[in-house]
Design an enzyme around this catalytic site. Structure first.
Site, PDB file in Angstrom:
ATOM      1  N   ASP A 266       0.831  -1.215   0.000  1.00 38.04           N
ATOM      2  CA  ASP A 266       0.000   0.000   0.000  1.00 38.04           C
ATOM      3  C   ASP A 266       0.862   1.261   0.000  1.00 38.04           C
ATOM      4  O   ASP A 266       0.560   2.241   0.682  1.00 38.04           O
ATOM      5  CB  ASP A 266      -0.932   0.023   1.219  1.00 38.04           C
TER       6      ASP A 266
ATOM      7  N   GLU B 284     -11.121   1.101  -3.812  1.00 32.48           N
ATOM      8  CA  GLU B 284     -10.467   1.559  -2.582  1.00 32.48           C
ATOM      9  C   GLU B 284      -9.112   2.172  -2.958  1.00 32.48           C
ATOM     10  O   GLU B 284      -8.849   2.465  -4.108  1.00 32.48           O
ATOM     11  CB  GLU B 284     -10.279   0.388  -1.603  1.00 32.48           C
TER      12      GLU B 284
END
Length: 507
Positions: free
Chosen positions: A20, A241
């Site tokens: 991420d 997302e």
């Protein structure tokens, strides 16, 4: 020729699993902020935050001072939500650095129930201290829409917070579908049934301004992308997302993980909070979509993706993560150079073994097998929030080594790319296992230019064996494909080049 210092994907030490990733240049260093997975982990983000960085003048020299922030510092952390998910960091007007993140539990449980937490430090990779949760002007916890995957930008003194989540595979709960789905999904997202009857509903990509305290929202959050992408230019690539935001010139680039789950896409607008149009796909961790590649032909096991773009020394890069261990829970940071066209467009780029290297790797010295950019047996799965239950070739580890495990018949292992300065040489591979057959080495995408071959005989599952052969190849830049044809399974540890002009030529 002596081998110069190089950097390959994954660009952090092989035992480090940062996912991420949010890359930011602060001063004379590039910093990577991200989740911290456990090697061979059983859930997402099981470890505390570490900040890795490198000097702008040497992208091979990544280091970390250690743990920068622990979930135990957050008073909202407990046994149900002990893990910290995808963070972002922004420098405030006071010169301090503010870290935004969300807590979640086992395999993501409770991750959508908020709040967005904030920690602060006086340096990008220092020891952060818990500050507070993002809040409303009356002091209550901010919870408009779904507070998840925060991204932050200091836009000439205006602090903008982007966040949100949606449902995968285009399952947008709007209109009548919202009425029907609400009773079944409300607990997942920490909302009430009535919330899904509103327009806009709780699921989607959002932006809200923050006050100078970096905590208090100013006004209402705004929905920035369409909730239902089917009748828009986002069709097939709707928001899921992984919000990230960059401002390049006069344009805002909103980078996100699409509902396909394996690709980073971008939307572009001249405004920070409206009129975003779909830009395209920047990268897929299975090269799906690149040169019209279909999902069924993915070149890696695919899964969650999250990342962003950053300019380093005048060159733009996309940072993303790859899957290992046949799992969605052990992800490693990678990067690739990208080009932003004069019209603002970013063309999709393929994954490679040499993303930050500034060019191909040299066909000299030794390389770990685990820097393979493509690893496929021809029918690799999409893995989302699980460990794949069946045997597939994958990056793995034991107490001593990190290697490619369970290579079976017709497995292709690709490295893109290498620069050969000599036409002839010797190559050595280290393998183990109970397989028997041949490993062929090709130097072209169509796998027609065979440059070497290794005979594999059944050995032990614990002892690494060295196999040697000569190779012959045209000088220049080539992708390398190791292709196994045989019975049983083998593991692959490393390969080594020796540019001996008199090498035996067993190709």
């Amino acid at each position: 020729m002596s081998q110069r210092k190089q950097v390959y994907n994954p660009f952090l030490p092989l035992e480090v699993y940062i996912a991420d990733g949010e890359p930011h240049v602060f001063g004379d260093r590039i910093y990577l902020f991200g989740s911290h997975d456990k090697e061979g982990g059983e859930s997402f983000c099981m470890l505390d935050y570490e900040v890795w960085s490198a000097p702008l003048g040497d992208l091979s020299d990544w280091s970390s001072p250690g743990t920068s922030y622990s979930s135990k510092q957050d008073p909202n952390s407990d046994t149900k939500r002990p893990y910290m998910y995808a963070p972002d960091v922004v420098q405030g007007m006071d010169g301090n650095y503010y870290l935004y993140y969300c807590l979640a539990g086992w395999k993501g449980a409770g991750g959508y129930s908020g709040p967005i937490s904030v920690a602060v430090c006086d340096r990008p990779d220092g020891k952060y201290e818990y500050l507070e949760s993002v809040k409303n002007p009356d002091g209550t916890v901010f919870s408009q829409f779904v507070a998840f995957d925060p991204a932050v930008i200091n836009d000439q003194g205006i602090i903008r917070l982007y966040y949100g989540t949606a449902m995968p595979k285009g399952m947008a709960p709007v209109g009548m579908k919202g009425y029907l789905m609400a009773p079944f999904i409300k607990n997942i997202y920490g909302k009430q049934t009535a919330d899904f009857h509103k327009t806009p509903g709780p699921l989607g990509a959002n932006m809200v301004e923050l006050s100078e305290d970096m905590l208090t929202v100013k006004g209402e959050a705004k929905r920035i992308l369409p909730e239902n992408p089917k009748r828009t230019d986002f069709k097939g690539h709707g928001f899921f997302e992984a919000s990230s935001i960059r401002k390049i010139g006069k344009n805002y680039y909103f980078i996100y993980s699409s509902q396909k789950n394996h690709e980073l896409c971008y939307a572009i607008s001249q405004y920070p909070d409206r009129e975003f149009s779909f830009g395209g796909t920047i990268i897929s961790n299975g090269d799906v979509g690149f040169q019209e590649r279909k999902d069924s032909k993915r070149l890696n096991a695919t899964g969650t993706t999250h990342g962003s773009i950053e300019c380093i020394n005048g060159q733009w890069y996309v940072f993303y993560h790859r899957l290992t261990h046949g799992s969605d829970y052990s992800r490693q940071a990678c990067a690739e150079p990208i080009t932003i066209q004069p019209n603002g467009e970013i063309k999709q780029v393929p994954v490679s073994s040499c993303g930050l290297n500034g060019g191909p790797l040299l066909a000299e010295g030794s390389y770990p097998a685990t820097i393979a950019c493509n690893l496929t047996n021809g029918h690799m799965p999409h893995i989302s929030n699980k460990v794949w239950p069946k045997s597939i070739p994958r990056i793995s580890h034991d107490e001593k080594d990190r290697f490619i495990k369970d290579i079976e018949n017709r497995t292709n292992i690709a490295y893109k790319s290498f620069l050969f300065t000599q036409e002839k040489g010797r190559i050595t591979i280290r393998i183990r296992g109970k397989g028997s057959g041949m490993i062929y080495l090709f130097a072209d995408d169509k796998k027609q230019e065979k440059i070497a071959a290794f005979s594999v005989t059944e050995g032990g599952s614990e002892i690494w064996q060295e196999l040697h052969t000569g190779y012959q190849v045209k000088k220049g830049i080539h992708p390398l494909y190791f292709v196994y044809r045989g019975y049983g399974k083998i593991d692959f540890l490393e390969f080594m080049f020796s540019n001996d002009k008199d090498a035996e030529e067993n190709y």
